[in-house]
Design an enzyme around this catalytic site. Structure first.
Site, PDB file in Angstrom:
ATOM      1  N   CYS A 105       0.853  -1.188   0.000  1.00 46.56           N
ATOM      2  CA  CYS A 105       0.000   0.000   0.000  1.00 46.56           C
ATOM      3  C   CYS A 105       0.888   1.236   0.000  1.00 46.56           C
ATOM      4  CB  CYS A 105      -0.891  -0.026   1.240  1.00 46.56           C
ATOM      5  SG  CYS A 105      -1.981   1.394   1.391  1.00 46.56           S
ATOM      6  N   HIS A 147      -8.969  -3.849  -2.639  1.00 46.92           N
ATOM      7  CA  HIS A 147      -7.978  -3.141  -1.817  1.00 46.92           C
ATOM      8  C   HIS A 147      -8.335  -1.658  -1.746  1.00 46.92           C
ATOM      9  CE1 HIS A 147      -3.774  -2.337  -0.333  1.00 46.92           C
ATOM     10  NE2 HIS A 147      -4.106  -1.141  -0.801  1.00 46.92           N
ATOM     11  N   GLU A 148      -8.610  -1.047  -2.904  1.00 45.29           N
ATOM     12  CA  GLU A 148      -8.947   0.379  -2.931  1.00 45.29           C
ATOM     13  C   GLU A 148     -10.305   0.641  -2.283  1.00 45.29           C
ATOM     14  OE1 GLU A 148      -6.611   2.418  -3.489  1.00 45.29           O
ATOM     15  OE2 GLU A 148      -5.300   0.856  -4.289  1.00 45.29           O
ATOM     16  N   HIS A 151     -10.165   1.128   1.352  1.00 50.21           N
ATOM     17  CA  HIS A 151      -9.745   2.464   1.790  1.00 50.21           C
ATOM     18  C   HIS A 151     -10.940   3.381   2.030  1.00 50.21           C
ATOM     19  CE1 HIS A 151      -5.407   2.526   1.843  1.00 50.21           C
ATOM     20  NE2 HIS A 151      -5.334   1.961   0.643  1.00 50.21           N
TER      21      HIS A 151
END
Length: 196
Positions: A105, A147-148, A151
């Protein structure tokens, strides 16, 4: 313009981000700056919280995988052309077996770990013109998107690790928040008053 990437430990990375509307100020400029920031840091994706904005937007460009010999020609062709902006995204379905993949990351430089994620997701989102889509993604593309997406939900990949692994990494993560790490891109550290 390249923006500073917010480092581990900043509260913005742990907050669930808010939806935005078409009148969000200077959105095209922000998207352009985020792509420039992501490319400058050699990333595959970047979420708005990583540049200090708690809004539900992230972008992905998997073209670096297009040169990876691990993948088939068909997969490499798909990764080469996958570049998208996701606004107000919601994952509506996750399916398939969870599989491990080594993730890193931009907000946590120097640390990579295997993370288990589902192989297929279905997502509702808007593009940069606020046109709405419902699409299904799988494989590496689904992985990068998840993954994004995490966030904008206030989740980091290290949150998905075992408690033992988290204890092992605790000192390194604390050092990142203090600016004691190597990153060849601009960062903003929560425990340091000046920008680097």
């Amino acid at each position: 313009m390249i923006l500073p990437i917010v480092a581990y430990g900043d509260p913005v990375l742990k907050k669930k981000a808010a939806p935005i509307t078409e009148d969000y100020p200077k959105l095209p400029e922000l998207i352009e700056n985020m792509f420039e920031t992501m490319y400058g840091a050699n990333g595959l994706g970047l979420a708005a919280p990583q540049v200090g904005l708690s809004i539900r937007m992230f972008l992905v460009d998997t073209s670096p995988f297009a040169n990876d010999k691990e993948f088939t020609d068909e997969e490499r062709a798909m990764y080469k052309d996958f570049k998208k902006v996701f606004i107000n995204a919601e994952i509506i379905k996750r399916e398939g077996d969870e599989w491990p993949f080594n993730e890193g990351c931009l907000s946590i430089p120097g640390i990579t770990e295997d993370v288990f994620r589902e192989s297929t997701i279905t997502m509702r989102y808007q593009d940069e013109n606020f046109k709405e889509y419902t699409e299904t993604f799988d494989g590496i593309i689904a992985r990068v998107i998840q993954h994004e997406y995490d966030h904008i939900e206030g989740i980091l990949f290290v949150d998905k690790l075992s408690s033992l692994k988290k204890r092992i990494l605790k000192g390194r993560l604390t050092n990142i928040s203090k600016g004691k790490c190597d990153a060849d891109y601009r960062m903003r550290f929560p425990a340091v008053s000046k920008k680097r």
